[in-house]
Design an enzyme around this catalytic site. Structure first.
Site, PDB file in Angstrom:
ATOM      1  N   ARG A 136       2.623 -25.867  10.004  1.00  0.00           N
ATOM      2  CA  ARG A 136       1.846 -24.923  10.815  1.00  0.00           C
ATOM      3  C   ARG A 136       2.375 -24.884  12.249  1.00  0.00           C
ATOM      4  O   ARG A 136       2.404 -23.834  12.884  1.00  0.00           O
ATOM      5  CB  ARG A 136       0.358 -25.285  10.770  1.00  0.00           C
ATOM      6  CG  ARG A 136      -0.525 -24.171  11.295  1.00  0.00           C
ATOM      7  CD  ARG A 136      -1.979 -24.383  10.970  1.00  0.00           C
ATOM      8  NE  ARG A 136      -2.515 -25.584  11.595  1.00  0.00           N
ATOM      9  CZ  ARG A 136      -3.725 -26.082  11.330  1.00  0.00           C
ATOM     10  NH1 ARG A 136      -4.503 -25.495  10.438  1.00  0.00           N
ATOM     11  NH2 ARG A 136      -4.160 -27.169  11.933  1.00  0.00           N
TER      12      ARG A 136
ATOM     13  N   LYS B 133      -1.747 -21.691  15.861  1.00  0.00           N
ATOM     14  CA  LYS B 133      -2.605 -22.568  16.673  1.00  0.00           C
ATOM     15  C   LYS B 133      -2.052 -22.666  18.086  1.00  0.00           C
ATOM     16  O   LYS B 133      -1.385 -23.639  18.454  1.00  0.00           O
ATOM     17  CB  LYS B 133      -2.685 -23.951  15.997  1.00  0.00           C
ATOM     18  CG  LYS B 133      -3.935 -24.736  16.375  1.00  0.00           C
ATOM     19  CD  LYS B 133      -4.151 -25.879  15.397  1.00  0.00           C
ATOM     20  CE  LYS B 133      -5.161 -26.879  15.887  1.00  0.00           C
ATOM     21  NZ  LYS B 133      -6.501 -26.348  16.105  1.00  0.00           N
TER      22      LYS B 133
ATOM     23  N   GLU C 268     -13.984 -16.458  11.243  1.00  0.00           N
ATOM     24  CA  GLU C 268     -14.134 -17.917  11.193  1.00  0.00           C
ATOM     25  C   GLU C 268     -15.008 -18.401  12.335  1.00  0.00           C
ATOM     26  O   GLU C 268     -15.440 -17.627  13.190  1.00  0.00           O
ATOM     27  CB  GLU C 268     -12.779 -18.605  11.197  1.00  0.00           C
ATOM     28  CG  GLU C 268     -11.971 -18.401  12.458  1.00  0.00           C
ATOM     29  CD  GLU C 268     -10.673 -19.197  12.429  1.00  0.00           C
ATOM     30  OE1 GLU C 268     -10.646 -20.309  11.890  1.00  0.00           O
ATOM     31  OE2 GLU C 268      -9.682 -18.704  12.985  1.00  0.00           O
TER      32      GLU C 268
HETATM   33  C1  LIG Z   1      -9.641 -21.809  14.998  1.00  0.00           C
HETATM   34  C2  LIG Z   1      -9.563 -22.891  14.006  1.00  0.00           C
HETATM   35  N1  LIG Z   1      -9.844 -22.612  12.723  1.00  0.00           N
HETATM   36  C3  LIG Z   1      -9.790 -23.564  11.774  1.00  0.00           C
HETATM   37  C4  LIG Z   1      -9.447 -24.860  12.068  1.00  0.00           C
HETATM   38  C5  LIG Z   1      -9.392 -25.892  10.992  1.00  0.00           C
HETATM   39  O1  LIG Z   1      -8.073 -26.153  10.618  1.00  0.00           O
HETATM   40  P1  LIG Z   1      -7.690 -27.553   9.986  1.00  0.00           P
HETATM   41  O2  LIG Z   1      -8.514 -27.719   8.756  1.00  0.00           O
HETATM   42  O3  LIG Z   1      -6.249 -27.436   9.650  1.00  0.00           O
HETATM   43  O4  LIG Z   1      -7.987 -28.581  10.997  1.00  0.00           O
HETATM   44  C6  LIG Z   1      -9.139 -25.204  13.380  1.00  0.00           C
HETATM   45  C7  LIG Z   1      -8.736 -26.567  13.727  1.00  0.00           C
HETATM   46  O5  LIG Z   1      -7.587 -26.888  13.663  1.00  0.00           O
HETATM   47  C8  LIG Z   1      -9.204 -24.207  14.364  1.00  0.00           C
HETATM   48  O6  LIG Z   1      -8.916 -24.500  15.638  1.00  0.00           O
END
Ligand SMILES: Cc1ncc(COP(=O)(O)O)c(C=O)c1O
Length: 339
Positions: free
Chosen positions: A80, A183, A219
């Site tokens: 990622r 991210k 989300e």
């Molecule tokens: C905006 C956002 N959505 C979803 C997630 C969850 O992703 P992950 O399960 O890879 O931590 C995160 C955290 O990383 C996030 O910042």
């Protein structure tokens, strides 16, 4: 170090002993460096400061009953971070450098890994920033990859307890063809005003909708969204949500439990039909949602009326944590041991 109250850690920054750094200069990555400073010396014209060339990750390491340290699905985070780098034209961090840096950071800060039974973990924060100096809008030619760690407890104060969220219609965290799927810091900066507004109104977080039509659920602030109905795990499909590694894992766990799983568009009104809903992510683990308020439409969706997490969320939460802490066999191959 002063004694840490492992059972009452919150999700905040706690100084540890060392962090790891690696510089990209003259077209190549250098050697890993160990630092005990909490600061970076950065050029005043660095692209990371001016034009948002910055990406980060969040990974957790857990200490099991057997004393072994387990790292959860770090390869997915490495991938990622590569796509985040691609998305804003930064130098990609090779997987081997990513792995070596996170393992080194964990090992050098072993004494900060919360003990088994504390429900806490060591949060690993890899960070990639454009350090090269530019003044025109242009990708930098120098980058810093940095990894630090910090022991953390639950993201939301109440732990594994349902929280309230509010639907945002006056602010989007990401544009339809923007950067929500990677991210990078800018997405989080954009979410700060709506998050503050929600917090001030007593909500733990914001539920964002698709920015174009405001019709579908995207989300939650720091996590993906899921709903449960008719023995089915349902999670939104949208180009502007971050592909959550925990969500991906919960889909596998739900399938393994014999549930059906669906990744598809989820209309806001469908909330009325869910038996349970929740937020999921590395930091939030599974956070059940008790109430979602759609202020503009004058609607309130209520779940878990007895204020307890629902049965499916509870089962998935315990199963995921059991794999992470080593109480359940790692049949999906998600764990990497750190010797
Ligand atoms: C905006 C956002 N959505 C979803 C997630 C969850 O992703 P992950 O399960 O890879 O931590 C995160 C955290 O990383 C996030 O910042």
């Amino acid at each position: 170090m002063e004694k840490l109250d492992w059972k009452n850690l919150h999700f905040g920054y706690q100084k540890t002993d060392y962090n790891i750094r690696c510089y990209f200069r003259n077209g190549k990555w250098g050697e890993l460096e160990i630092s005990s400073s909490e600061y970076v010396n950065i050029h005043i014209s660095a692209t990371g400061l001016h034009y948002g060339q910055e990406a980060f990750e969040g990974i957790k390491a857990f200490k099991g009953k057997d004393g072994k340290i387990r790292l959860f699905r770090w390869e997915e985070n490495a991938e990622r971070m590569k796509s985040s780098a691609d998305g804003i034209l930064m130098a990609e961090v090779p997987k081997e450098i990513f792995k070596e840096a996170i393992i080194k950071a964990v090992k050098l800060n072993k004494r900060f890994i919360p003990p088994y039974g504390s429900e806490a973990s060591l949060y690993i924060r890899p960070l990639l920033i454009g350090t090269g100096a530019e003044i025109g809008i242009k990708a930098a030619d120098e980058y810093l990859f940095l990894v630090f760690v910090t022991p953390v407890g639950h993201y939301f104060k109440k732990g594994f307890q349902p929280v309230d969220m509010i639907i945002s219609r006056s602010c989007d965290r990401a544009a339809p063809l923007g950067t929500g799927h990677i991210k990078i810091g800018g997405n989080y900066a954009a979410s700060l005003p709506s998050l503050k507004k929600a917090n001030d109104m007593g909500f733990s977080s914001v539920l964002y909708l698709d920015a174009k039509e405001k019709k579908y659920i995207d989300e939650c602030g720091p996590a993906n969204f899921f709903g449960i109905k008719d023995n089915t795990y349902i999670t939104p499909k949208s180009p502007s949500i971050l592909p959550s590694i925990i969500n991906m894992s919960l889909i596998d766990l739900a399938n393994d439990l014999g549930m059906k799983t669906e990744r598809r568009k989820v209309e806001v009104e469908e909330l009325a039909t869910f038996e349970e809903v929740g937020a999921c992510g590395t930091a939030t683990i599974i956070t059940p949602i008790k109430k979602i308020v759609d202020k503009d439409k004058g609607k309130v969706y209520e779940f878990s009326k007895d204020s307890k997490p629902g049965p499916v969320s509870t089962k998935l939460y315990h199963l995921l944590q059991a794999i992470q802490y080593g109480d359940e066999p790692d049949k999906f191959g998600w764990i990497e041991f750190i010797e």
